[in-house]
Design an enzyme around this catalytic site. Structure first.
Site, short mmCIF file in Angstrom:
data_model
loop_
_atom_site.label_atom_id
_atom_site.label_comp_id
_atom_site.label_asym_id
_atom_site.label_seq_id
_atom_site.Cartn_x
_atom_site.Cartn_y
_atom_site.Cartn_z
CD GLU A 183 3.90 -10.05 3.39
OE1 GLU A 183 2.83 -9.85 2.79
OE2 GLU A 183 3.96 -10.57 4.52
N GLY B 131 0.79 -1.22 0.00
CA GLY B 131 0.00 0.00 0.00
C GLY B 131 0.82 1.27 0.00
N GLY C 272 1.08 -11.87 5.60
CA GLY C 272 2.27 -12.06 6.43
C GLY C 272 2.37 -11.11 7.61
#
Length: 431
Positions: free
Chosen positions: A235, A214, A333
């Site tokens: 991740e 984001g 995650g």
């Protein structure tokens, strides 16, 4: 010498897919949209084919109502492409930590019959790359009975765990589609930039960063130009890291594991990013069951995990995957890294969110919405950041947490939150 390469037609390649099969679909930038269109065209001969995936981009085609009974989606992370299908009951969602998804494949809990992956063209040794989405695709390729490769010269060759030899493929189909792109940095609001500034004050030099998805993570990156010697173990990442790498602010010098390399499971951004990681040995794209393993994450000191949320209640419970009963995303995650950062020496797990939604509704709430999912528990929460400041909740009791969170809520919402605090805890926040 590279073995001879034979490319099949999509129809020939997809002939291995049979009714009742479970089919893995490669995700994120590598979503194989070309093959999805051709899979949809096979609907007339197929019944009850289950599609398993994490984040997917583009038109999935098979999620449309007319394909009911032919295909069903069992998603491990809900993305925009399939939210309507989940909301309308034409697709399902499996809540699971991203780090544990490979175990679903390996242990036969979700055995994969066919994996459809999107890869680079073979090199001189016959190896293709899973490109910018190694994550759970590595385990899907390792465990599937059949693997279909959508081979594309636009897929970058990345270093790490993503190499697959052509002999592993049941069929290879050639296409030249562009990769899916997503732009985060261009949509940063004034509130998000302020959040980024607050988070930057929490990040010490020589820290290792995990960045969720984001615009807030990109806002944080824009505020780090006075920092030194940062590392990446995450991740995923996007375009925002490039300028910091080129400025030698992100250089991974002081990481304890994988020094001198930015470690990730996948990348999602613009073509600039895909060009940048192509054959770039400074980036390691690794299997997600390693990248997101808490015992691995904690080995880097000063691990800073930055993740977002939909809402947080006054006790510190974090909803990050749903809006009430509406399934918006997934567990992903977040907890893998929140826990890993908490256990890291000098680590800081951070939840960051604007104080209000775009419609002016408070994201700090007395109670989570009915049906909302708790992704990060109140036992795991440490730092919460809005554009109004930083609340440190670790070690605080429920009343102290409510006080700290109300102080970083939007000023227009504080009076109502004060009343809710008094009703629940029999004391006003200023106690």
């Amino acid at each position: 010498m590279r073995p001879p390469i034979h490319y099949s037609s999509p129809e020939e390649a997809l002939s291995v897919v049979q009714s009742g099969h479970r089919v893995f679909i490669h995700g994120s930038a590598q979503t194989p949209s070309f093959m999805m269109k051709h899979l949809a065209a096979q609907a007339h001969r197929l019944r009850n084919v289950e599609l398993v995936n994490i984040t997917v981009y583009g038109d999935m085609v098979v999620d449309k109502p007319e394909y009911a009974g032919h295909f069903s989606i069992n998603s491990l992370f809900v993305s925009a492409s399939i939210r309507d299908a989940v909301r309308e009951g034409r697709a399902d969602y499996v809540p699971v930590f991203l780090s544990e998804i490979p175990e679903l494949f390996k242990q036969g809990i979700l055995p994969i019959d066919v994996a459809i992956v999107h890869v680079s063209v073979p090199d001189q040794h016959g190896y293709c790359s899973l490109g910018v989405s190694v994550d759970i695709a590595r385990s899907a390729v390792n465990t599937a009975r059949f693997v279909i490769a959508q081979v594309n010269p636009n897929v970058p060759r990345t270093h790490g765990d993503g190499m697959v030899h052509v002999t592993r493929f049941s069929a290879m189909v050639y296409c030249e589609d562009p990769l899916h792109e997503s732009v985060y940095g261009g949509a940063i609001s004034e509130q998000e930039l302020k959040i980024g500034e607050y988070i930057a004050t929490l990040i010490d030099d020589r820290s290792t960063l995990q960045l969720g998805i984001g615009s807030i993570p990109d806002a944080v990156l824009k505020c780090l130009y006075n920092h030194k010697d940062l590392g990446i173990h995450t991740e995923m990442f996007s375009d925002g890291v490039i300028d910091l790498v080129e400025a030698d602010i992100i250089n991974n010098k002081y990481k304890h594991i994988h020094p001198n390399k930015s470690v990730t499971g996948f990348a999602l951004g613009t073509q600039r990013l895909y060009n940048y990681v192509n054959d770039n040995p400074a980036f390691a794209f690794l299997d997600i069951d390693y990248v997101n393993e808490t015992s691995v994450i904690r080995r880097n000191p000063k691990m800073v995990a930055i993740n977002s949320a939909v809402e947080i209640d006054l006790t510190g419970q974090v909803c990050a995957d749903s809006i009430g009963t509406y399934q918006y995303s997934g567990i992903g995650g977040q907890m893998d890294f929140m826990r890993g950062a908490a256990l890291s020496e000098g680590g800081k797990p951070i939840i960051a969110l604007p104080a209000q939604t775009n419609k002016g509704i408070s994201r700090i709430v007395p109670f989570l919405k009915q049906g909302a999912g708790v992704v990060t528990t109140r036992g795991h929460i440490h730092y919460v950041v809005t554009e109004y400041g930083v609340a440190y909740l670790y070690g605080k009791n429920l009343r102290q947490r409510a006080h700290a969170l109300i102080n970083i809520a939007h000023p227009d919402d504080r009076e109502a939150l004060d009343r809710a605090c008094h009703e629940r805890f029999k004391v006003f926040p200023g106690w």
